[in-house]
Write an enzyme that holds these catalytic residues in place. Structure first.
Site, short mmCIF file in Angstrom:
data_model
loop_
_atom_site.label_atom_id
_atom_site.label_comp_id
_atom_site.label_asym_id
_atom_site.label_seq_id
_atom_site.Cartn_x
_atom_site.Cartn_y
_atom_site.Cartn_z
N ARG A 1 -14.78 -6.27 0.00
CA ARG A 1 -14.22 -5.76 1.28
C ARG A 1 -13.70 -4.47 0.98
NH1 ARG A 1 -8.71 -4.54 2.40
NH2 ARG A 1 -8.30 -4.71 4.74
N ILE A 2 -13.67 -3.53 1.88
CA ILE A 2 -13.17 -2.23 1.84
C ILE A 2 -12.10 -2.14 3.11
CG2 ILE A 2 -13.46 0.23 1.81
CD1 ILE A 2 -16.34 -0.44 0.72
N GLY A 3 -10.80 -1.63 2.87
CA GLY A 3 -10.03 -1.68 4.13
C GLY A 3 -9.90 -0.22 4.64
N ASP A 4 -9.00 0.03 5.34
CA ASP A 4 -8.75 1.42 6.08
C ASP A 4 -8.33 2.80 5.11
OD1 ASP A 4 -6.27 -0.03 5.84
OD2 ASP A 4 -5.46 1.43 7.26
N THR B 1 -0.66 2.18 6.82
CA THR B 1 -0.80 0.75 6.03
C THR B 1 -0.68 -0.26 7.12
OG1 THR B 1 0.42 -0.80 4.63
CG2 THR B 1 2.01 0.90 5.93
N GLY B 2 -1.59 -1.60 6.81
CA GLY B 2 -1.35 -2.60 7.71
C GLY B 2 -2.72 -3.28 7.62
N SER B 3 -2.91 -4.08 8.77
CA SER B 3 -4.30 -4.86 8.65
C SER B 3 -5.55 -3.79 8.92
CB SER B 3 -4.20 -5.95 9.87
OG SER B 3 -3.48 -5.24 10.82
N GLY B 4 -5.96 -3.46 7.56
CA GLY B 4 -7.12 -2.40 7.53
C GLY B 4 -8.20 -2.67 8.55
N THR C 1 1.08 -1.13 -0.07
CA THR C 1 -0.07 0.06 0.21
C THR C 1 1.05 1.12 0.02
OG1 THR C 1 -1.82 -0.90 1.18
CG2 THR C 1 -1.44 1.56 1.48
#
Ligand code: ASP
Length: 325
Positions: free
Chosen positions: A217-220, A240-243, A189
């Site tokens: 699915r939508i992340g952060d 960036t990371g586990s959203g 990301t």
């Protein structure tokens, strides 16, 4: 007397809040270890990060706006197939690329975001159009794709985003028991935060999300306050990371809230909030700038592709044992 007049004239010509410009970028966090990168790959990635820093720095050095600088830096990384954004994005479980992006201007807290877009060459440009040419903050899916065409942004065939490397990652993902949250399968990301010479901050983030994601699915990244936030009263953050965990913690807004209301420095606020992410089993990192000119990285993953620039020069880093702040 003459000296007083000269000083007066100088003061009048200086900009109201002449500030030293700053730029911080990331290219994703994850299990990035020396053994996993060939020397050529490492060189390519460092060069890509440096190109992004150069693009954003050029804007800031000529007195341009922070929002233009983060846009310029992120575009370079979206175009670079080594990063999980734009070309080189990770694949969904059914083999598609669905892209998320957001941009925010700390001057007014204007923001624009898109989720699950499939045909815009530079999703960050589409997020910016949402901010500037619509009355909304967030558009998704087919509607966002249609808005992009209406705005005459550059369209590409979805195959443009595809790379062999990410396709192989999807195959491995399908045949092994890793989960979509596994760090190996998503890093890359991209994001940027900047402070301009007028004292304004901005943030931008762009991603393909996580390998094997499904159900739209939508992340952060496109969630304002989670993966992206900018407020002139506090700071600008890109994550960036586990959203999922970054959304639950409200990472980017939480960092800015600590800076604004507790008066914490950027590094302390970022470390504190990253500990909250770790406490719910999340991992990744953030980049931060403040209107005071602080720049910070904070990450709890093994490494994070990252870089910083100001008038004194540009620096990039990848591994956890390089510069962490
Ligand atoms: N935060 C991104 C997401 O959850 C992925 C990443 O940064 O690696 O979509």
């Amino acid at each position: 007397m003459r000296l007083a007049i000269m000083i007066g004239a100088l003061l009048m010509t200086a900009p109201a809040h002449a500030t030293d410009w700053k730029l911080v970028i990331h290219g994703g966090a994850g299990v990035i270890e020396r053994s996993a990168l060939t020397p050529d790959k490492e060189k390519e990635i460092r060069a890509g990060l440096d190109r992004a820093l150069a693009a954003g720095s050029a804007v800031l050095a000529r007195g341009g706006a922070a929002v233009d600088a983060v846009d310029a830096a992120v575009r370079v990384l979206e175009d670079d197939p080594n990063f999980n954004a734009g070309r080189g994005a990770v694949f969904t479980l059914d083999g598609k690329n669905e892209l998320d992006a957001a941009i925010m201007d700390g001057r007014t807290r204007a923001a624009g975001a898109v989720a699950g877009v499939t045909r815009t060459k530079n999703p960050i440009g589409l997020a910016r159009k949402v901010m500037e040419a619509s009355s909304h903050v967030m558009l998704s899916g087919a509607g966002a794709d249609a808005f992009s065409r209406e705005q005459k942004l550059e369209q590409v065939d979805p195959s443009y985003f595809s790379t062999d490397y990410r396709r192989k990652q999807l195959e491995t993902f399908k045949t092994t028991k890793v989960t979509a949250l596994d760090l190996e399968y998503r890093y890359g990301t991209v994001g940027a935060v900047a402070l301009d010479t007028a004292g304004h901050v901005a943030a931008a983030t762009s991603t393909g999300g996580m390998t094997g994601k499904r159900w739209n699915r939508i992340g952060d990244a496109p969630v304002v306050g989670a993966g992206t936030y900018a407020d002139d009263r506090a700071c600008a953050v890109s994550a960036t990371g586990s959203g999922e965990m970054f959304i639950r913690v409200g990472v980017a807004h939480e960092i800015c809230a600590r800076v604004r209301m507790l008066g914490e420095d950027a590094g302390t606020a970022a470390d504190t909030v990253m500990k909250e992410v770790a406490a719910i089993d999340g991992s990744g990192g953030v980049i931060v700038v403040t209107p005071k000119g602080e720049m910070a990285y904070s990450f709890n993953s093994a490494g994070m592709y990252r870089g910083k620039a100001d008038a004194s020069g540009r620096k990039v880093a990848i591994f956890g044992d390089e510069e962490r702040r």
